[in-house]
Design an enzyme around this catalytic site. Structure first.
Site, PDB file in Angstrom:
ATOM      1  N   ARG A  16       0.806  -1.216   0.000  1.00  0.00           N
ATOM      2  CA  ARG A  16       0.000   0.000   0.000  1.00  0.00           C
ATOM      3  C   ARG A  16       0.851   1.284   0.000  1.00  0.00           C
ATOM      4  O   ARG A  16       0.337   2.368  -0.224  1.00  0.00           O
ATOM      5  CB  ARG A  16      -0.965  -0.031   1.210  1.00  0.00           C
ATOM      6  CG  ARG A  16      -2.072  -1.060   1.042  1.00  0.00           C
ATOM      7  CD  ARG A  16      -2.790  -1.374   2.351  1.00  0.00           C
ATOM      8  NE  ARG A  16      -2.073  -2.359   3.167  1.00  0.00           N
ATOM      9  CZ  ARG A  16      -2.484  -2.795   4.353  1.00  0.00           C
ATOM     10  NH1 ARG A  16      -3.607  -2.349   4.871  1.00  0.00           N
ATOM     11  NH2 ARG A  16      -1.769  -3.691   5.033  1.00  0.00           N
ATOM     12  N   LYS A  23       8.917  -0.510   3.194  1.00  0.00           N
ATOM     13  CA  LYS A  23       8.052   0.376   3.990  1.00  0.00           C
ATOM     14  C   LYS A  23       8.751   0.782   5.284  1.00  0.00           C
ATOM     15  O   LYS A  23       8.677   1.924   5.719  1.00  0.00           O
ATOM     16  CB  LYS A  23       6.740  -0.351   4.305  1.00  0.00           C
ATOM     17  CG  LYS A  23       5.877   0.352   5.337  1.00  0.00           C
ATOM     18  CD  LYS A  23       4.456  -0.155   5.363  1.00  0.00           C
ATOM     19  CE  LYS A  23       4.246  -1.330   6.288  1.00  0.00           C
ATOM     20  NZ  LYS A  23       2.817  -1.684   6.432  1.00  0.00           N
ATOM     21  N   ALA A 439      41.350  45.809  -4.945  1.00  0.00           N
ATOM     22  CA  ALA A 439      40.071  45.416  -5.538  1.00  0.00           C
ATOM     23  C   ALA A 439      40.305  44.803  -6.913  1.00  0.00           C
ATOM     24  O   ALA A 439      41.113  45.298  -7.696  1.00  0.00           O
ATOM     25  CB  ALA A 439      39.166  46.629  -5.659  1.00  0.00           C
TER      26      ALA A 439
HETATM   27  C1  UD1 Z   1      -2.310  -5.641  11.403  1.00  0.00           C
HETATM   28  C2  UD1 Z   1      -3.279  -6.499  12.245  1.00  0.00           C
HETATM   29  C3  UD1 Z   1      -4.471  -5.659  12.657  1.00  0.00           C
HETATM   30  C4  UD1 Z   1      -3.989  -4.459  13.447  1.00  0.00           C
HETATM   31  C5  UD1 Z   1      -2.938  -3.669  12.676  1.00  0.00           C
HETATM   32  C6  UD1 Z   1      -2.268  -2.651  13.579  1.00  0.00           C
HETATM   33  C7  UD1 Z   1      -3.047  -8.810  11.462  1.00  0.00           C
HETATM   34  C8  UD1 Z   1      -3.627  -9.887  10.625  1.00  0.00           C
HETATM   35  N1  UD1 Z   1      -3.701  -7.653  11.464  1.00  0.00           N
HETATM   36  O1  UD1 Z   1      -2.971  -5.248  10.221  1.00  0.00           O
HETATM   37  O2  UD1 Z   1      -5.347  -6.405  13.473  1.00  0.00           O
HETATM   38  O3  UD1 Z   1      -5.081  -3.625  13.772  1.00  0.00           O
HETATM   39  O4  UD1 Z   1      -1.894  -4.534  12.178  1.00  0.00           O
HETATM   40  O5  UD1 Z   1      -1.380  -1.834  12.858  1.00  0.00           O
HETATM   41  O6  UD1 Z   1      -2.035  -9.019  12.112  1.00  0.00           O
HETATM   42  N2  UD1 Z   1       4.302  -8.778   8.103  1.00  0.00           N
HETATM   43  C9  UD1 Z   1       5.264  -9.752   7.946  1.00  0.00           C
HETATM   44  N3  UD1 Z   1       4.974 -10.852   7.188  1.00  0.00           N
HETATM   45  C10 UD1 Z   1       3.772 -11.031   6.608  1.00  0.00           C
HETATM   46  C11 UD1 Z   1       2.785 -10.021   6.778  1.00  0.00           C
HETATM   47  C12 UD1 Z   1       3.085  -8.909   7.524  1.00  0.00           C
HETATM   48  O7  UD1 Z   1       6.369  -9.642   8.482  1.00  0.00           O
HETATM   49  O8  UD1 Z   1       3.568 -12.083   5.958  1.00  0.00           O
HETATM   50  C13 UD1 Z   1       4.646  -7.578   8.889  1.00  0.00           C
HETATM   51  C14 UD1 Z   1       4.597  -6.292   8.088  1.00  0.00           C
HETATM   52  O9  UD1 Z   1       5.882  -5.974   7.558  1.00  0.00           O
HETATM   53  C15 UD1 Z   1       4.140  -5.273   9.117  1.00  0.00           C
HETATM   54  C16 UD1 Z   1       3.370  -6.078  10.150  1.00  0.00           C
HETATM   55  O10 UD1 Z   1       3.701  -7.431   9.932  1.00  0.00           O
HETATM   56  O11 UD1 Z   1       5.239  -4.646   9.763  1.00  0.00           O
HETATM   57  C17 UD1 Z   1       1.846  -5.898  10.041  1.00  0.00           C
HETATM   58  O12 UD1 Z   1       1.410  -6.239   8.735  1.00  0.00           O
HETATM   59  P1  UD1 Z   1       0.377  -5.353   7.932  1.00  0.00           P
HETATM   60  O13 UD1 Z   1       0.174  -5.969   6.595  1.00  0.00           O
HETATM   61  O14 UD1 Z   1       0.756  -3.945   7.982  1.00  0.00           O
HETATM   62  O15 UD1 Z   1      -0.953  -5.586   8.801  1.00  0.00           O
HETATM   63  P2  UD1 Z   1      -2.188  -4.597   8.941  1.00  0.00           P
HETATM   64  O16 UD1 Z   1      -3.070  -4.757   7.763  1.00  0.00           O
HETATM   65  O17 UD1 Z   1      -1.721  -3.256   9.280  1.00  0.00           O
HETATM   66 MG    MG Z   2       0.128  -2.339   9.187  1.00  0.00          MG
END
Ligand code: UD1
Ligand code: MG
Length: 500
Positions: A16, A23, A439
């Site tokens: 996103r 990110k 100068a």
């Molecule tokens: C997540 C939470 C949501 C919470 C929000 C808070 C889950 C399923 N959802 O959503 O409930 O309200 O954070 O900010 O956990 N990441 C990995 N590997 C992956 C996927 C993600 O390392 O396979 C890491 C990302 O780099 C990130 C973090 O986990 O730093 C959160 O992932 P992101 O996709 O941002 O989750 P949100 O949709 O924000």
């Molecule tokens: Mg997030």
């Protein structure tokens, strides 16, 4: 002594953000997103909330789970952390499981695993300490941080039963319209009992989205009738950065926090709305920051300075009582009582000694300018050394770059010298103490001390009598210095129009 392990998730694609940069490396107040989380994690042991446990429980370097753009993150953070790899990004639950081998290799084996997301940079150490303390106090299987948000946000919703007990976390994609109205959201900070965490994650099925969500563990703990604890924090601290709009929101909150920290510590900020100060900047008491000022990188500013308006200072060090107006500094060192601007520029390696005055449209790069020297109008000093009390008059240029050899050369000017208007010093060249140039002189050969040279190319005109140099120059310098010391920097910010 017991220990807890910290796992920070940083493997996600960050789709996103629509960026080729990870990110978690996008800058926030001058530092990568991930650096903010790691700083808060590192400070947990010194928080008030954690104090009762300090003697019984300790931690080790955090474990960062990498996947996408792992090279970028590795080169930014190096051995500040330990790392685990998540080769395929199958969700936050899958990411935590990728850290199992590294956590289980820790000695002693931790009882508790603290999990944070790398994209929630505003969470403070005190809040992490509270979650950990609550978890230990409740002897919970899982404890997590929540906040109250507007129903329009994209955070997971915390579903509770009629008695207020947590039942599950539902992600927006799977939430019913009724659940979407729930204000309490998941902030993404959790403590787990380690052995339960691994066995539950290993048994976790893929959900309808084809991923393994860490949040799905809450419903499982509920079904197993295990203790689930929660801590409620502010939404500000929970802000998750998934796109650039949220990045700007986080920036605004963090910048306000930084400005407030400086104001409470004795710095006057006239217009917080147009003042930008990076996390690592240090400022002494009674310094005044005027509107439109940006201080970045590892910049240190002394006390009783007046900075701005319209000034950018990057990676520089300034002493006390400096006055900098509408100017730009990067990689510069300014000693006490330097006055600069409006509209001047110090580039890397510029070192202005105590009491130097630099007026408008001057540029100094990789040069030392001695005490009480004047560099007033339209001048360029590059790769130069200028002695104390020397006057660099309007339009003086050190011609430091030889276009034929493609080499840079140094110019050395002694103390108490007077470089006349529009002088060009063709480096390498040395001008002695108390020497003068007429100068428009183009100086191509060394000039002896107490000598006047004029013309193009500059030729010897005459030796200077001591009355023309030593006494004259020193007396002028003494007057100048006396006048400068009588000035109150906080109320006066103009640079007197001296020299030529
Ligand atoms: C997540 C939470 C949501 C919470 C929000 C808070 C889950 C399923 N959802 O959503 O409930 O309200 O954070 O900010 O956990 N990441 C990995 N590997 C992956 C996927 C993600 O390392 O396979 C890491 C990302 O780099 C990130 C973090 O986990 O730093 C959160 O992932 P992101 O996709 O941002 O989750 P949100 O949709 O924000
Ligand atoms: Mg997030």
């Amino acid at each position: 002594m017991k220990t807890y392990a910290t796992v920070v998730l940083a493997a996600g694609k960050g789709t996103r953000m629509r960026s080729t940069l990870s990110k978690l490396l996008h800058p926030l107040a001058g530092q990568p997103l991930l650096a903010h989380v790691l700083k808060s994690v590192a400070e947990i042991p010194s928080t008030t909330a954690f104090a009762p446990y300090r003697e019984q429980i300790s931690t080790q370097r955090p474990i960062v789970v990498l996947g996408h753009e792992s090279e970028q993150i590795l080169s930014a953070f190096g051995d500040r952390c330990q790392y685990a790899m998540q080769h395929e990004q199958l969700g936050t639950g899958h990411a935590v499981l990728a850290a199992q081998t590294v956590v289980d290799a820790l000695d002693p084996l931790p009882e508790t695993v603290l999990v944070c997301y790398g994209d929630t940079p505003l969470v403070r150490s005190e809040m992490l300490g509270r979650v950990l303390a609550e978890h230990l106090q409740q002897r919970a299987t899982v404890t997590f941080l929540t906040a109250d948000a507007e129903p329009t946000t994209d955070y997971g919703r915390v579903v509770r039963d009629g008695q207020g007990r947590v039942r599950e976390i539902v992600e927006v994609k799977r939430a019913t319209s009724e659940q979407l109205q729930i204000r309490e959201v998941n902030s993404g900070v959790y403590c787990f009992e380690r052995s339960w965490l691994w066995s539950t994650l290993q048994a976790l099925p893929r959900n309808a989205a084809g991923e393994y969500y860490l949040t799905d563990l809450i419903a499982i703990a509920c079904t197993q009738e295990l203790t689930i604890a929660t801590v409620k924090g502010s939404l500000d601290e929970s802000l998750g950065v998934n796109n650039r709009v949220q990045l700007a929101d986080a920036e605004q909150i963090l910048r306000r926090r930084i400005l407030e920290r400086h104001m409470y510590a004795g710095v006057t900020i006239i217009d917080p709305a147009t003042t930008y100060i990076d996390e690592e900047v240090q400022i002494g008491t009674d310094t005044v920051i005027l509107p439109g000022t940006m201080l970045s990188g590892k910049t240190t500013i002394g006390s009783w300075c007046r900075i701005g308006p319209g000034t950018t200072i990057e990676q520089s060090t300034l002493g006390d009582r400096c006055i900098i107006k509408n100017s730009a500094l990067e990689g510069a060192l300014l000693e006490d009582d330097v006055r600069m601007g409006p509209f001047s520029h110090c580039r890397p390696g510029a070192h202005l000694a105590r009491g130097v005055r630099m007026g408008n449209f001057g540029e100094v790069k990789n040069s030392y300018v001695g005490e009480d020297a004047d560099v007033h109008h339209f001048s360029y000093l590059g790769d130069a050394t200028v002695g104390a009390r020397t006057n660099i008059a309007a339009g003086t240029i050190t011609s430091n770059y030889d276009g034929v050899t493609k080499q840079k050369y140094r110019t050395t000017i002694g103390a108490d010298a007077f470089i006349g208007c529009d002088t060009i010093l063709v480096a390498p060249v040395t001008v002695g103490d108390k020497a003068m140039t007429g100068a428009g002189a183009v100086v191509t050969k060394d000039v002896s001390a107490s000598t006047l040279v004029v013309g193009v190319p500059a030729r010897f005109q005459r030796s200077l009598a001591s009355a023309e140099t030593v006494d004259g120059a020193e007396e002028a310098a003494r007057e100048k210095s006396a006048e400068q010391k009588s000035v109150q920097p906080v109320i006066t910010d103009s640079v007197p129009d001296e020299g030529q």
